[in-house]
Motif scaffolding. Structure first.
Motif, PDB file in Angstrom:
ATOM      1  N   VAL A   1       0.910   0.687  -7.644  1.00 43.47           N
ATOM      2  CA  VAL A   1       2.221   0.039  -7.507  1.00 43.47           C
ATOM      3  C   VAL A   1       2.797  -0.097  -8.908  1.00 43.47           C
ATOM      4  O   VAL A   1       2.544  -1.092  -9.601  1.00 43.47           O
ATOM      5  CB  VAL A   1       2.112  -1.346  -6.830  1.00 43.47           C
ATOM      6  CG1 VAL A   1       3.510  -1.944  -6.632  1.00 43.47           C
ATOM      7  CG2 VAL A   1       1.384  -1.229  -5.493  1.00 43.47           C
TER       8      VAL A   1
ATOM      9  N   GLN B   1       0.435   2.292  -1.513  1.00 43.59           N
ATOM     10  CA  GLN B   1       0.374   0.992  -0.855  1.00 43.59           C
ATOM     11  C   GLN B   1      -0.604   1.008   0.309  1.00 43.59           C
ATOM     12  O   GLN B   1      -1.319   0.034   0.553  1.00 43.59           O
ATOM     13  CB  GLN B   1       1.773   0.603  -0.348  1.00 43.59           C
ATOM     14  CG  GLN B   1       1.923  -0.872  -0.009  1.00 43.59           C
ATOM     15  CD  GLN B   1       2.040  -1.755  -1.230  1.00 43.59           C
ATOM     16  OE1 GLN B   1       2.839  -1.487  -2.116  1.00 43.59           O
ATOM     17  NE2 GLN B   1       1.247  -2.822  -1.287  1.00 43.59           N
TER      18      GLN B   1
ATOM     19  N   TYR C   1      -3.814  -1.505   0.740  1.00 41.93           N
ATOM     20  CA  TYR C   1      -4.079  -2.330   1.921  1.00 41.93           C
ATOM     21  C   TYR C   1      -5.467  -2.032   2.496  1.00 41.93           C
ATOM     22  O   TYR C   1      -6.180  -2.938   2.935  1.00 41.93           O
ATOM     23  CB  TYR C   1      -3.016  -2.078   2.997  1.00 41.93           C
ATOM     24  CG  TYR C   1      -1.656  -2.658   2.671  1.00 41.93           C
ATOM     25  CD1 TYR C   1      -1.530  -3.806   1.902  1.00 41.93           C
ATOM     26  CD2 TYR C   1      -0.493  -2.048   3.137  1.00 41.93           C
ATOM     27  CE1 TYR C   1      -0.280  -4.335   1.593  1.00 41.93           C
ATOM     28  CE2 TYR C   1       0.773  -2.571   2.840  1.00 41.93           C
ATOM     29  CZ  TYR C   1       0.858  -3.719   2.061  1.00 41.93           C
ATOM     30  OH  TYR C   1       2.100  -4.232   1.763  1.00 41.93           O
TER      31      TYR C   1
END
Length: 425
Positions: A269, A328, A332
């Protein structure tokens, strides 16, 4: 003496021992914060940051058996006071380490902390079964286990709010600073760890004083009989040996994934500050704690080896997604894997020492030595990250969980489906 009277007699010792589970959980996961902090403060490669875990888990490896021998020869109180004094000494050593600003000094301090934790972990679990009525031993141990994930979460919160800064500087920005400003920046990042560890050291020292005056169960003389030969005998138990090997890989996976969660988040990120990336580590530990309660409840219905196999498969898949997909989605997956890692250490541990009888403590110390996997495999992940990127490094835990799966399948063929009472790390 009734069970209630016995429990009341040792209530101060029970409370203090529960606190030990909290204290070592906090220390273990503060390392994950230190890795991110030292990478910035000392401009380290990913492999060099792994020295934090290598120094730490080397302490466990070298002191696990001596701790077990001291516990057997001198009793629980001596082992616990020794462990707390070493823990406090290591934390207080952060003060001179920060003063001199040397990475090596911090590693030495972490080694001393881990030596203390080896004493605490080797003594606290069996102690909880002896503090009071044997009929309520499982209840007391479950209570103590609940404090461990609370400590891990607390450690990350300390790191996030008192160590990590919200400043985002890439290498080019830091390189462009005037020399004086750059030196001041590095210095401020080093000193940031000083005060939290000084406070921790003083608090742990108070626990050592309390342990010295609190009444613990009397040491039984027969526990000292035949110690050397009994330890050698553990090598005659194939399942224990397999459990020790498996624990090496599992701990390596757990420590490696948590050590590099902040690094992974920042890499996947762009622009994320380490202060914000720590939220993903925090979420991982919350899920880990939830998983322990859910997993323990499921063991009443699913045989422990089978549940371990299921959790290992899911963990391997999620680690694989983190390694191959990234972004992402990979982040997760990395966070969610902690939910399924939750029961693996205690279940491997309990299955490994099941049926050992008088060799139980010697077998336990052998498995504790396997924690060195946290040092070896975290170092391997750091090296792979430097060569091929942090995403690729996450494939190492994926392979480790396959070893856990093999152990679960093999053990499931020889162990009946009765529920076990796991020991928590």
């Amino acid at each position: 003496m009734s069970g209630t009277t016995a429990d009341r007699k040792y209530l101060p010792a029970i409370v203090l021992t529960v606190a030990l589970f909290f204290l070592w959980g906090m220390a273990n996961n503060l390392n994950d914060i230190l890795i991110a902090q030292f990478k910035k403060a000392f401009t380290l490669t990913d492999f060099q940051t792994s020295f934090v875990q290598q120094a730490f888990y080397m302490g466990y490896f070298l002191l696990a058996v001596p701790a077990a021998l001291v516990t057997r020869a001198k009793g629980y109180k001596t082992a616990i006071v020794t462990g707390l004094v070493l823990y406090a000494a290591g934390a207080l050593l952060f003060y001179p380490a920060a003063h001199y600003g040397e990475y090596l000094y911090f590693l030495a301090a972490l080694f001393v902390i881990a030596c203390g934790l080896a004493f605490l972990e080797t003594s606290a679990n069996p102690l909880m079964t002896e503090l009071g009525d044997p009929k309520t031993a499982a209840k007391r141990l479950n209570w103590a286990q609940a404090a461990n994930p609370v400590g891990t979460v607390f450690g990350v919160l300390i790191g996030k709010y008192f160590i990590l800064s919200e400043i985002v500087h890439d290498d080019s920005t830091v390189a462009a600073m005037p020399p004086a400003a750059r030196e001041a920046f590095y210095r401020s990042e080093v000193v940031a760890v000083q005060t939290p560890y000084l406070v921790i050291g003083l608090v742990v020292l108070l626990f050592a004083v309390a342990a010295a005056v609190i009444r613990f169960p009397e040491h039984r003389a027969e526990e000292t009989v035949g110690t050397p030969s009994r330890f050698v005998d553990v090598f005659r138990h194939p399942r224990l040996i397999f459990a020790t090997i498996t624990q090496f890989f599992y701990v390596g996976a757990q420590v490696g994934m948590w050590s590099y969660t902040i690094r992974y988040a920042q890499a996947n990120v762009p622009g994320m500050a380490e202060h914000d990336a720590a939220d993903y580590l925090f979420a991982s530990l919350v899920l880990f704690g939830i998983g322990r309660f859910v997993g323990t409840a499921l063991m009443g219905r699913i045989a422990p080896p089978r549940l371990l196999a299921i959790f290992a498969v899911v963990s391997a898949v999620l680690a694989g997604v983190a390694g191959l997909v990234g972004g992402q989605v990979g982040l997760y997956a990395l966070v969610l894997a902690s939910l399924f890692m939750s029961i693996q250490f205690p279940t491997i541990f309990a299955l490994g020492i099941d049926g050992l009888g008088p060799l139980r403590r010697a077998g336990a110390s052998l498995i504790i030595m396997a924690i060195i996997g946290g040092a070896v495999l975290t170092g391997l992940m750091g090296h792979i990250s430097d060569l091929a990127g942090i995403d690729t490094a996450m494939l190492v835990p994926a392979v480790c969980f396959l070893v856990v799966l093999a152990f679960a399948v093999k053990t499931g063929r020889t162990v009946s489906g009765q529920a076990i009472q796991p020991t928590i790390h």
